[in-house]
Design an enzyme around this catalytic site. Structure first.
Site, PDB file in Angstrom:
ATOM      1  N   THR A 155      -0.518   1.473   6.993  1.00  0.00           N
ATOM      2  CA  THR A 155      -0.474   0.298   6.114  1.00  0.00           C
ATOM      3  C   THR A 155      -0.329  -0.959   6.956  1.00  0.00           C
ATOM      4  OG1 THR A 155       0.723  -0.798   4.332  1.00  0.00           O
ATOM      5  CG2 THR A 155       2.039   0.597   5.789  1.00  0.00           C
ATOM      6  N   GLY A 156      -0.969  -2.024   6.529  1.00  0.00           N
ATOM      7  CA  GLY A 156      -0.860  -3.273   7.286  1.00  0.00           C
ATOM      8  C   GLY A 156      -2.142  -4.069   7.205  1.00  0.00           C
ATOM      9  N   THR A 192       0.854  -1.197   0.000  1.00  0.00           N
ATOM     10  CA  THR A 192       0.000   0.000   0.000  1.00  0.00           C
ATOM     11  C   THR A 192       0.889   1.247   0.000  1.00  0.00           C
ATOM     12  OG1 THR A 192      -1.759  -1.117   1.156  1.00  0.00           O
ATOM     13  CG2 THR A 192      -1.623   1.249   1.525  1.00  0.00           C
ATOM     14  N   GLY A 200      -5.476  -4.607   7.403  1.00  0.00           N
ATOM     15  CA  GLY A 200      -6.519  -3.594   7.478  1.00  0.00           C
ATOM     16  C   GLY A 200      -7.560  -3.823   8.559  1.00  0.00           C
ATOM     17  N   GLY A 219     -10.490  -2.766   3.213  1.00  0.00           N
ATOM     18  CA  GLY A 219      -9.604  -2.611   4.365  1.00  0.00           C
ATOM     19  C   GLY A 219      -9.661  -1.213   4.956  1.00  0.00           C
ATOM     20  N   ASP A 220      -8.602  -0.860   5.627  1.00  0.00           N
ATOM     21  CA  ASP A 220      -8.554   0.418   6.353  1.00  0.00           C
ATOM     22  C   ASP A 220      -8.221   1.618   5.460  1.00  0.00           C
ATOM     23  OD1 ASP A 220      -6.011  -0.866   6.023  1.00  0.00           O
ATOM     24  OD2 ASP A 220      -5.137   0.696   7.289  1.00  0.00           O
ATOM     25  N   ARG A 239     -14.558  -7.419   0.273  1.00  0.00           N
ATOM     26  CA  ARG A 239     -13.762  -6.975   1.433  1.00  0.00           C
ATOM     27  C   ARG A 239     -13.111  -5.599   1.182  1.00  0.00           C
ATOM     28  NH1 ARG A 239      -8.299  -5.252   2.504  1.00  0.00           N
ATOM     29  NH2 ARG A 239      -7.771  -5.835   4.634  1.00  0.00           N
TER      30      ARG A 239
HETATM   31  N1  ASP Z   1      -4.056  -1.927   4.738  1.00  0.00           N
HETATM   32  C1  ASP Z   1      -4.300  -2.504   3.449  1.00  0.00           C
HETATM   33  C2  ASP Z   1      -5.599  -3.267   3.486  1.00  0.00           C
HETATM   34  O1  ASP Z   1      -5.846  -3.925   4.468  1.00  0.00           O
HETATM   35  C3  ASP Z   1      -3.219  -3.435   3.005  1.00  0.00           C
HETATM   36  C4  ASP Z   1      -1.825  -2.963   3.278  1.00  0.00           C
HETATM   37  O2  ASP Z   1      -1.612  -1.861   3.754  1.00  0.00           O
HETATM   38  O3  ASP Z   1      -0.903  -3.701   3.001  1.00  0.00           O
HETATM   39  O4  ASP Z   1      -6.346  -3.220   2.547  1.00  0.00           O
END
Ligand code: ASP
Length: 350
Positions: A268-269, A217, A271, A247-248, A245
């Protein structure tokens, strides 16, 4: 006073003005009131030096530097932090290395669904799009949602209808194809096949895979010479995602937040965990109500994600231009301008 002395007076002031302008005392440019600043990320995850080919590392470093310097150039030319954030993220979206725009990961069905958000810390206005399939630069559409609609978040077909109305050209799904991301999906599908249906459901509800293929991301936070902070985030989500789905990243307060009185954040991570903690708003709130520094606040929020079992990181920039960066993964692609005005690019946990 007689007419000739008025005339002499005017001439005197005119000469004085010319001298001042010549000396740069009077200038048509706005006087900078704030130090400018910018910080960028390209995702966090299992990014190990031992797994990275030198030429790939160079490509990451070059693209991060190019994106950072583009945003910084806009700020130095008296541009707004919103323009800097949008331009910086567009460069990362156009690069197949990152999981956003061109390099987006695939859904379980083999499509690409993209999410993005942007926030203006001056007005607390925000715009976001989720699950769009034909938008080359989702961050630009998020900006249009903020600037030209009365809403904050638009999704799927509705977001694309809005894009058409705004004159945004749509791209075919094939635009987003990259062999690397396709291979990631094939691997994920294979892993799925090996699980029974109950495990599969568990995995959807509790995604714990932290492999690099699920990250990448991109995000940016900037402060301009007016002291306005903006933040933005863009992503393809996670490989093999199903059931619409989201995410965040497109959620204001989870993946993105900006408030001139405290800071701007892009996360990022995993979500699901970032949504549950409300990471981006938590960082701003820790500064607002607990007087934590931007670094302390960023660490605290990501540690809370970690306690729940989630991985990832966040970048933040406070109203005085101080940077906060923290991640609980092996690495995070990140870049910023240091206090001497020089670009710094980092990847690993050092
Ligand atoms: N946060 C993003 C999601 O969950 C993915 C990512 O940041 O790697 O969609």
């Amino acid at each position: 006073m007689c007419t000739s002395s008025v005339f002499r007076c005017r001439i005197f002031f005119l000469i004085l003005l010319i001298v001042f302008v010549g000396l740069g005392v009077v200038s048509s440019q706005p006087v900078p009131r704030h130090e400018i600043g910018i910080v960028v990320h390209g995702g966090a995850g299992t990014i190990l030096r031992s797994n990275m080919k030198p030429e790939t590392e160079k490509q990451y470093r070059d693209t991060l530097t190019h994106a950072l310097m583009t945003g910084y150039g806009i700020l130095r030319n008296h541009g707004t932090s919103l323009d800097a954030v949008e331009a910086t993220i567009k460069i990362l979206e156009d690069c197949p290395l990152f999981n956003a725009g061109k390099g987006a990961v695939f859904t379980h069905e083999g499509t690409n669904e993209l999410d993005a958000s942007i926030m203006d810390g001056r007005t607390l206005k925000a715009g976001a799009v989720a699950a769009v399939k034909h938008i080359k630069n989702p961050i630009a559409l998020a900006r249009l949602v903020m600037d030209r609609s009365k809403h904050v978040m638009l999704t799927g077909d509705g977001a694309e209808a809005f894009a058409k109305e705004q004159g945004v050209a749509l791209v075919p799904q094939e635009y987003f194809f990259t062999q690397r991301r396709w291979n990631d999906l094939l691997k994920a599908r294979e892993a799925d096949r090996k699980q029974d249906s109950l495990n599969r459901l568990n995995k959807q509800l509790n995604p714990v895979d932290t492999s690099e293929s699920k990250h990448g991301t991109v995000g940016c936070v900037a402060i301009d010479e007016q002291g306005n902070i903006s933040a933005g985030t863009s992503t393809g989500g996670i490989t093999d995602k199903r059931f619409g789905r989201i995410g965040d990243s497109p959620i204001i307060g989870a993946g993105t937040y900006a408030d001139d009185s405290t800071c701007g954040v892009s996360a990022t991570g995993d979500g699901e965990y970032f949504i549950r903690v409300g990471v981006a708003r938590t960082i701003a709130a820790l500064m607002e109500y607990k007087n934590l520094s931007v670094q302390q606040a960023t660490e605290e929020a990501i540690k809370k994600v970690g306690k729940l079992g989630g991985t990832g990181g966040a970048i933040a920039l406070d109203k005085d231009g101080h940077i906060g960066i923290y991640f609980n993964t092996e690495g995070m692609y990140r870049a910023y301008i240091d206090e001497n005005g020089r670009p710094v690019v980092k990847i690993y946990n050092d």
